[in-house]
Write an enzyme that holds these catalytic residues in place. Structure first.
Site, mmCIF file in Angstrom:
data_model
loop_
_atom_site.group_PDB
_atom_site.id
_atom_site.type_symbol
_atom_site.label_atom_id
_atom_site.label_comp_id
_atom_site.label_asym_id
_atom_site.label_seq_id
_atom_site.Cartn_x
_atom_site.Cartn_y
_atom_site.Cartn_z
ATOM 1 N N SER A 159 0.847 -1.195 0.000
ATOM 2 C CA SER A 159 0.000 0.000 0.000
ATOM 3 C C SER A 159 0.884 1.249 0.000
ATOM 4 O O SER A 159 2.054 1.179 0.350
ATOM 5 C CB SER A 159 -0.871 0.011 1.253
ATOM 6 O OG SER A 159 -1.568 -1.205 1.366
ATOM 7 N N GLY A 160 0.285 2.370 -0.353
ATOM 8 C CA GLY A 160 1.024 3.632 -0.326
ATOM 9 C C GLY A 160 1.168 4.218 -1.714
ATOM 10 O O GLY A 160 0.516 3.783 -2.664
ATOM 11 N N SER A 161 2.049 5.219 -1.814
ATOM 12 C CA SER A 161 2.197 5.909 -3.095
ATOM 13 C C SER A 161 3.210 5.211 -4.015
ATOM 14 O O SER A 161 3.078 5.279 -5.240
ATOM 15 C CB SER A 161 2.624 7.360 -2.853
ATOM 16 O OG SER A 161 3.815 7.404 -2.086
ATOM 17 N N THR A 162 4.203 4.519 -3.445
ATOM 18 C CA THR A 162 5.233 3.893 -4.280
ATOM 19 C C THR A 162 4.703 2.626 -4.963
ATOM 20 O O THR A 162 5.056 2.340 -6.113
ATOM 21 C CB THR A 162 6.483 3.563 -3.426
ATOM 22 O OG1 THR A 162 6.768 4.682 -2.595
ATOM 23 C CG2 THR A 162 7.688 3.264 -4.298
ATOM 24 N N ASP A 175 8.298 3.571 5.114
ATOM 25 C CA ASP A 175 8.521 4.966 5.508
ATOM 26 C C ASP A 175 9.997 5.228 5.789
ATOM 27 O O ASP A 175 10.493 6.330 5.571
ATOM 28 C CB ASP A 175 7.649 5.306 6.725
ATOM 29 C CG ASP A 175 6.186 5.127 6.380
ATOM 30 O OD1 ASP A 175 5.746 5.724 5.390
ATOM 31 O OD2 ASP A 175 5.493 4.344 7.057
ATOM 32 N N GLY A 235 2.820 4.634 7.715
ATOM 33 C CA GLY A 235 2.643 6.085 7.612
ATOM 34 C C GLY A 235 1.328 6.447 6.937
ATOM 35 O O GLY A 235 0.756 7.510 7.183
ATOM 36 N N GLY A 236 0.839 5.559 6.093
ATOM 37 C CA GLY A 236 -0.435 5.785 5.413
ATOM 38 C C GLY A 236 -1.579 5.016 6.075
ATOM 39 O O GLY A 236 -2.665 4.885 5.493
ATOM 40 N N GLU A 271 -0.506 -5.532 5.785
ATOM 41 C CA GLU A 271 0.807 -5.577 5.121
ATOM 42 C C GLU A 271 1.724 -6.582 5.813
ATOM 43 O O GLU A 271 2.432 -7.345 5.164
ATOM 44 C CB GLU A 271 1.472 -4.201 5.164
ATOM 45 C CG GLU A 271 0.831 -3.181 4.254
ATOM 46 C CD GLU A 271 1.567 -1.860 4.268
ATOM 47 O OE1 GLU A 271 2.357 -1.618 5.206
ATOM 48 O OE2 GLU A 271 1.363 -1.070 3.340
ATOM 49 N N LYS A 305 14.374 7.410 1.888
ATOM 50 C CA LYS A 305 13.989 6.446 2.930
ATOM 51 C C LYS A 305 15.160 5.576 3.386
ATOM 52 O O LYS A 305 15.010 4.772 4.295
ATOM 53 C CB LYS A 305 12.893 5.518 2.391
ATOM 54 C CG LYS A 305 11.768 6.186 1.640
ATOM 55 C CD LYS A 305 10.729 6.722 2.565
ATOM 56 C CE LYS A 305 9.511 7.263 1.878
ATOM 57 N NZ LYS A 305 8.660 6.279 1.256
HETATM 58 O O1 LIG Z 1 0.649 2.773 5.606
HETATM 59 C C1 LIG Z 1 1.253 2.765 4.581
HETATM 60 C C2 LIG Z 1 2.241 1.776 4.151
HETATM 61 O O2 LIG Z 1 2.939 1.142 5.181
HETATM 62 C C3 LIG Z 1 3.166 2.320 3.094
HETATM 63 O O3 LIG Z 1 3.747 1.238 2.438
HETATM 64 C C4 LIG Z 1 4.283 3.242 3.634
HETATM 65 O O4 LIG Z 1 3.709 4.287 4.381
HETATM 66 C C5 LIG Z 1 5.088 3.844 2.484
HETATM 67 O O5 LIG Z 1 4.263 4.619 1.711
HETATM 68 P P1 LIG Z 1 4.781 5.489 0.490
HETATM 69 O O6 LIG Z 1 5.168 4.560 -0.595
HETATM 70 O O7 LIG Z 1 3.594 6.359 0.135
HETATM 71 O O8 LIG Z 1 5.931 6.316 0.999
#
Ligand SMILES: O=C[C@H](O)[C@H](O)[C@H](O)COP(=O)(O)O
Length: 237
Positions: free
Chosen positions: A31-34, A90, A102-103, A109, A127
């Protein structure tokens, strides 16, 4: 800067997908933006190569991404053993210890990562740290049962110092509610920590459902930079 970060995420995601996703696999989708860039790449390859994957989501967001890219959605009930899981983080330290959540996604996960033969992290180069807490200042996310959030908060403050703050929503009054109907405390800490001990201490508090510390789980982390380079760090174990 924002574009450079996005470019770093994209190259890391594409490289991790191309090196690790093979035909017929069961794949855990983080999950997340990446992870968005990773699913885009999987979808792209699937159109050309008919990968025949079964994708297991770690969140509501991941489920939508899988479906939006025409991939086959699976579940742990029908596919309890996962070949490869890919996810963002994160922060990643020297030992490949991770802070995640963080999200607001961490429990599903961690379950998916624990079921995977290999677990890979994708991230932009910001990161990549030696010590957790160097770049990620928002603390360690802890998923808690709503009825227990206050005693958990007090106990963590007493046991570990620092401050466990209830994460508040930004476009809703009140706290963030996870995909599992729980609240999140962010434990803001100071300085280097004994992470296995911290993980045990937090998990032992009744009412804690899961922590965003992922220790000894990742096989490798892919860190991308805007110029297209990817640094791959593998587990020392
Ligand atoms: O809760 C969110 C997940 O653990 C994400 O994988 C983590 O926060 C990284 O997210 P991003 O790719 O947006 O930095």
């Amino acid at each position: 800067m924002a574009d450079a970060t996005e470019a770093g995420k994209m190259v890391a995601a594409r490289r991790a997908v191309d090196e690790n996703i093979k035909k017929g696999q069961v794949v855990g989708i983080g999950s997340g933006s990446t992870i968005i860039f990773a699913v885009e790449r999987i979808g792209e390859r699937n159109k050309k190569e008919a990968l025949n994957l079964t994708c297991i989501p770690t969140s509501f967001q991941a489920r939508q991404l899988i479906q939006d890219h025409g991939l086959t959605l699976g579940s742990l009930e029908t596919s309890p053993e996962i070949d490869v899981a890919i996810d963002g983080a994160d922060e990643v330290d020297d030992n490949l210890y991770l802070i995640k959540g963080g999200g607001g996604c961490l429990m599903q996960e961690k379950i998916i990562a624990s079921c995977a033969k290999s677990f890979f992290i994708i991230a932009d180069t910001r990161k990549n740290s030696k010590v957790l807490g160097t770049s990620w200042k928002k603390g360690v996310p802890i998923e808690v049962l709503p009825m227990a959030y206050r005693p958990v908060q007090l106990k963590i403050n007493q046991l570990l110092g620092g401050k466990a703050e209830l994460r508040m929503a930004s476009r809703k009054a009140g706290p963030v509610v996870t995909d599992n109907g729980n609240f999140i405390l962010d434990w803001v800490f100071d300085g280097a920590q004994d992470w296995p001990a911290v993980e045990r201490t937090i998990r032992d508090v009744p009412g804690v459902v899961e922590t965003g510390l992922f220790l000894n789980m990742a096989a490798a982390a892919y860190f991308g930079t805007a110029d297209g380079n990817v640094l791959v760090r593998t587990s020392k174990q």
